[in-house]
Write an enzyme that holds these catalytic residues in place. Structure first.
Site, PDB file in Angstrom:
ATOM      1  N   ALA A  90       1.649 104.301 -76.482  1.00 11.73           N
ATOM      2  CA  ALA A  90       1.653 104.329 -77.944  1.00 11.73           C
ATOM      3  C   ALA A  90       0.446 103.616 -78.530  1.00 11.73           C
ATOM      4  O   ALA A  90      -0.064 104.007 -79.573  1.00 11.73           O
ATOM      5  CB  ALA A  90       2.933 103.682 -78.470  1.00 11.73           C
ATOM      6  N   CYS A  91      -0.004 102.543 -77.857  1.00 14.31           N
ATOM      7  CA  CYS A  91      -0.982 101.705 -78.542  1.00 14.31           C
ATOM      8  C   CYS A  91      -1.964 101.063 -77.575  1.00 14.31           C
ATOM      9  O   CYS A  91      -1.659 100.829 -76.406  1.00 14.31           O
ATOM     10  CB  CYS A  91      -0.266 100.627 -79.352  1.00 14.31           C
ATOM     11  N   GLY A 119      -2.634 104.961 -80.881  1.00 14.80           N
ATOM     12  CA  GLY A 119      -3.174 104.181 -81.988  1.00 14.80           C
ATOM     13  C   GLY A 119      -3.994 103.028 -81.442  1.00 14.80           C
ATOM     14  O   GLY A 119      -3.822 102.612 -80.286  1.00 14.80           O
ATOM     15  N   ASN A 272      -1.659  96.134 -82.038  1.00 17.24           N
ATOM     16  CA  ASN A 272      -1.601  97.574 -82.294  1.00 17.24           C
ATOM     17  C   ASN A 272      -1.463  97.834 -83.795  1.00 17.24           C
ATOM     18  O   ASN A 272      -1.358  96.882 -84.585  1.00 17.24           O
ATOM     19  CB  ASN A 272      -0.446  98.195 -81.493  1.00 17.24           C
ATOM     20  N   PRO A 273      -1.451  99.089 -84.254  1.00 19.78           N
ATOM     21  CA  PRO A 273      -1.507  99.365 -85.693  1.00 19.78           C
ATOM     22  C   PRO A 273      -0.368  98.792 -86.530  1.00 19.78           C
ATOM     23  O   PRO A 273      -0.562  98.522 -87.710  1.00 19.78           O
ATOM     24  CB  PRO A 273      -1.503 100.905 -85.757  1.00 19.78           C
ATOM     25  N   CYS A 274       0.814  98.608 -85.944  1.00 21.74           N
ATOM     26  CA  CYS A 274       1.911  98.033 -86.761  1.00 21.74           C
ATOM     27  C   CYS A 274       2.144  96.568 -86.509  1.00 21.74           C
ATOM     28  O   CYS A 274       3.092  95.982 -87.062  1.00 21.74           O
ATOM     29  CB  CYS A 274       3.176  98.828 -86.512  1.00 21.74           C
ATOM     30  N   GLY A 275       1.329  95.947 -85.684  1.00 20.57           N
ATOM     31  CA  GLY A 275       1.319  94.503 -85.557  1.00 20.57           C
ATOM     32  C   GLY A 275       2.285  93.900 -84.559  1.00 20.57           C
ATOM     33  O   GLY A 275       2.256  92.693 -84.337  1.00 20.57           O
ATOM     34  N   GLU A 276       3.136  94.726 -83.933  1.00 20.79           N
ATOM     35  CA  GLU A 276       4.171  94.158 -83.062  1.00 20.79           C
ATOM     36  C   GLU A 276       3.728  93.957 -81.626  1.00 20.79           C
ATOM     37  O   GLU A 276       4.450  93.344 -80.834  1.00 20.79           O
ATOM     38  CB  GLU A 276       5.438  95.032 -83.091  1.00 20.79           C
ATOM     39  N   PRO A 421       8.431  99.623 -84.923  1.00 19.10           N
ATOM     40  CA  PRO A 421       9.037 100.550 -85.886  1.00 19.10           C
ATOM     41  C   PRO A 421       9.412 101.822 -85.138  1.00 19.10           C
ATOM     42  O   PRO A 421       8.679 102.245 -84.244  1.00 19.10           O
ATOM     43  CB  PRO A 421       7.922 100.801 -86.899  1.00 19.10           C
ATOM     44  N   THR A 422      10.533 102.410 -85.449  1.00 18.98           N
ATOM     45  CA  THR A 422      10.975 103.564 -84.668  1.00 18.98           C
ATOM     46  C   THR A 422      10.835 104.882 -85.402  1.00 18.98           C
ATOM     47  O   THR A 422      11.046 105.934 -84.799  1.00 18.98           O
ATOM     48  CB  THR A 422      12.431 103.377 -84.199  1.00 18.98           C
ATOM     49  N   GLY A 423      10.475 104.860 -86.680  1.00 16.38           N
ATOM     50  CA  GLY A 423      10.082 106.073 -87.386  1.00 16.38           C
ATOM     51  C   GLY A 423      10.837 107.320 -86.993  1.00 16.38           C
ATOM     52  O   GLY A 423      12.044 107.442 -87.199  1.00 16.38           O
TER      53      GLY A 423
END
Length: 807
Positions: A90-91, A119, A272-276, A421-423
């Protein structure tokens, strides 16, 4: 097994974004086939460690876990496992070193990652500040923000093949000399649109904020302090920008490095893009989430958590994610080498809010926070135990000997847990997203024939049906109000339990994030939702609380702050004051050699906004007619399309030919012309501004002089306007329009008048307007289906069609 629990909306999302297609774009895979493809591909890794492994049995186990919706891996794994691309992560985090060669090498690497569906995160903190001398050329450096725009444009160009959109995280240390420019670089919502940005805060900076002291700015090229700023003023500047539109977020760098498993490999500077997911340069991470709704077990008249099932699922999921590392096709060799050295995985959860509803626990309660801690502590403990078992069979991660765990029982994976985030995953699983509260309990969706369909949260629906209260009218009311909190006809206990994101105070948002963070190896992606009436001081309090509670970062979103803000100019007014502060700071930002601390002007206190003007463009009609003309410009062909309805010209968009051109310039001109024309400006006024603008690559076309892209646009707009006014079909035919090809998700030709060459277009009523190759969001609307958007972990997600975008 039959996938009976996959809902209709989930099926549409899977068909649209996940299932394999042939060369004609036709779906050639079933949902069951997708899960079998993923399960068998990932299970095959077992033979790397045991040639006698029962791969078939392991594939069946993975298949059951996924089709029962107990666990789902990140989207690239579902999309690409067992397919030619084979990129499952993912990242990624890429380094950006301080040389032109290194910067553009990172741009190239990012493009390859985006093309593969991943990402990227970057720290721009190593780049010398704007205005610094470049010894090799004698010139001056343009600074981190200017290079962020280069990365942003490259991301825009790639677009990830239409399955996953390019997403980036840009981080700059708080002590970088260009930090003020960075804080404000996304104040315009249309700027740097493919990035989330976060300021990297340090413990020293936060202590200076608390004491009211100053802190040093450090030139990254020399490592020497070059100036000072007042910490509290900079903190307020960050707060103001986040209050304005949610950007930037913040990350606490020292905390990321406190949990750096292999500090000898260097510091963690980016996520990564969402910070986690904090990562070292060239690391990747494979994420997956356990659906906590499936961990609820009925016992007589009450519900409880099935801890045994949770332990079994955690063990299976860790095995699955470790296998993913083996079968993954990495976009760059160095990424594969670095990832295999630490073997980081990120197992998280989704459906937490729904689990609370099932258990009858309000999200904003001490009981919910205690349960969050208990669940995450259990998952991390069971996950590490599973990783230790794998290490006995397969060996520890290669850098274990220099890790913070050396001397303990070996682990297969340097990190085990992450809350992502699981979107779209939560749409597939039919549950709430990540650890977020439920954003909305009821949606109304308009289908093709105009019928409105109501989709309700399944837990709420079941509770209302059990109480004999369910009705279509009630559902519509909940949908319109967005919450059940004020519907007094409902039982008080139900209203207390079924809280939505905006019923939860920012304090409880942070306390819940901190509860999960205390037992998570990496970090927690979560959005702190604020009502539109929230003040800057309330945002500041959340940041202070996040620091005190041990969070690793914070993302906030104030309702409506990215939705078509009305420009206002007033002495002391919010928008006017913010602009004034920015200008004053920018003007003074060059005086970096001053000995005394620089006081950063803080935003003025809130004051009533005085609307300067509220002219809004009329909506784009459902059906238009239009023409496309090929215009010769200095660098090739420019295709200009002008559409109109009974009220006149309503939109203009452009596309460049194979030879290239200036797509950003032509697109900007077309967008502004479209908005101006639908806002009531006359064609003559608009075209007067565009005509005659000259480009260095000017050429002359037979019978017409085109001096630039804007000039070409003006000429076609004027030409179409004359034909509309005169209504002469013969003159319309003389335009010789070329066919307008359907754009993905855009204009759909539904009628062609062969004689005149005029085209009529029907566009899905999704609250979007498309010009050229770009899509502009109108307030709060999904650009693909028109439904409402949710903000989650620095991204937006549509729970109706699965559209998502970060940045």
């Amino acid at each position: 097994m039959a996938l009976t629990e996959i809902g209709e909306n989930a099926k549409k999302v899977l068909e649209r974004r996940y299932l394999a297609r042939d060369e004609n774009g036709e779906v050639v895979e079933t949902i069951e086939g997708m899960f079998k493809r993923v399960a068998s591909t990932v299970a095959a890794a077992d033979t790397v460690f045991n040639v006698h492994a029962d791969v078939e049995a392991q594939a069946a186990s993975f298949y059951e876990m996924m089709t029962e919706l107990r666990f789902l891996p990140n989207s690239p794994t579902l999309m690409n496992a067992g397919r030619p691309l084979g990129q499952l992560s993912a990242c990624f985090v890429l380094p950006v070193e301080d040389s032109m060669e290194a910067i553009f090498e990172a741009v190239k690497d990012a493009a390859l990652i985006h093309k593969s569906g991943g990402g990227t995160g970057f720290s721009f903190s190593r780049l010398r500040p704007k205005g610094s001398t470049v010894n090799s050329t004698g010139g001056v450096a343009s600074g981190p923000v200017s290079f962020m725009r280069v990365f942003n444009m490259a991301t825009e160009a790639v677009k990830q093949g239409g399955t996953r959109r390019g997403a980036n995280m840009g981080i700059l240390r708080i002590d970088h000399p260009d930090i003020l420019e960075f804080i404000d670089c996304k104040k315009d919502n249309a700027d740097i649109t493919n990035f989330n940005i976060s300021v990297g805060l340090t413990e020293d900076f936060m202590r200076a904020v608390e004491t009211g002291g100053s802190y040093d700015l450090i030139d990254p090229h020399t490592g020497i302090a070059c100036d000072e700023l007042e910490a509290r003023a900079v903190f307020e500047r960050i707060v103001d920008a986040a209050w304005n539109n949610g950007e930037p977020g913040i990350v606490f760098l020292d905390r990321l490095n406190r949990d750096n498993v292999v500090p000898a490999q260097g510091p963690i500077e980016a996520t990564n893009p969402c910070g986690e997911q904090p990562l070292l340069p060239f690391e990747s991470c494979n994420l997956g989430s356990i659906n906590l709704v499936k961990m609820a077990r009925r016992e007589e008249d009450s519900w409880t958590v099935d801890w045994q099932l949770l332990a079994e699922t955690v063990a299976q999921a860790v095995h699955f994610l470790d296998n993913v590392i083996e079968v993954n096709s990495y976009p760059l060799p160095v990424i594969g080498q670095t990832t295999l050295a630490t073997r980081k995985i990120g197992l998280g959860v989704m459906g937490f809010a729904d689990l609370l509803l099932i258990l009858g626990i309000p999200y904003n309660s001490a009981e919910a926070i205690a349960l969050a801690e208990r669940i995450m502590a259990y998952i991390t403990a069971e996950g590490r135990a599973a990783s230790q078992r794998l290490a006995r069979e397969r060996g520890s991660f290669p850098l274990f000997g220099e890790s913070i765990y050396q001397g303990e029982e070996p682990l297969r994976n340097a990190t085990v847990t992450t809350i992502a985030p699981t979107g779209t995953l939560s749409i597939i699983a039919g549950c709430s997203s990540g650890v977020e509260p439920v954003f909305a309990y009821v949606f109304t969706r308009t289908v093709m024939d105009g019928t409105e369909m109501i989709e309700a949260n399944p837990v709420l629906r079941r509770a209302l049906e059990d109480a004999g209260l369910y009705s279509e009218d009630l559902m519509r009311r909940i949908a319109s109000e967005g919450t059940v909190a004020h519907i007094e006809e409902l039982p008080e206990e139900l209203r207390k339990v079924f809280v939505s994101a905006h019923d939860v105070s920012p304090e409880y948002h942070i306390r819940m994030q901190a509860a999960f963070q205390r037992h998570t190896d990496n970090a927690v992606s979560k959005t702190v939702n604020f009502p539109s009436t929230a003040t800057r001081e309330e945002v500041a309090e959340v940041y202070r609380l996040a620091f005190a509670e041990g969070c690793k970062g914070v993302t906030i979103y104030r309702d409506g702050s990215r939705d078509g803000q009305v420009l206002s100019i007033a002495a002391g007014g919010e928008k006017g004051a913010a602009s004034g502060a920015a200008t004053a700071t920018d003007a003074g930002g060059t005086a970096l050699a001053a000995a005394a601390p620089v006081a950063v002007p803080a935003p003025a206190a809130s004051a009533p906004q005085q609307p300067f003007g509220q002219i809004r463009p009329r909506p784009r009609p459902e059906i238009t007619q239009g023409f496309t003309e090929r215009m010769k410009i200095g660098c090739g062909n420019l295709y200009v399309t002008v559409n109109y309805d009974e009220n006149g010209i309503c939109e203009v968009f452009t596309s460049t030919g194979k030879a290239g051109g200036c797509p950003s310039q032509s697109e900007a001109s077309a967008r502004l012309a479209s908005v101006a024309l639908r806002s009531g400006m006359s064609v003559d006024e608009v075209c007067t501004q565009l005509k005659g603008i000259r480009c260095p690559s000017t050429v002359r076309q037979s019978g017409m002089s085109c001096t630039s892209c804007p000039d070409a646009i003006a000429k076609v707009v004027l030409k179409v306007s004359k034909h509309i006014e005169a209504g002469k079909a013969a003159e319309a035919a003389a335009l010789k329009p070329e066919p307008v090809l359907p754009r993905r998700g855009g204009a759909i030709p539904v009628q062609v008048e062969a004689a005149s060459g005029a085209h009529a277009f029907a566009r899905p009523s999704g609250g979007r307007e498309q010009y050229g190759v770009h899509t502009a969001l109108l307030p709060g609307a999904c650009p693909e289906c028109g439904s409402g958007l949710e903000h989650e972990g620095g991204c937006i997600i549509c729970r109706q069609c699965g559209y998502s975008k970060c940045g």
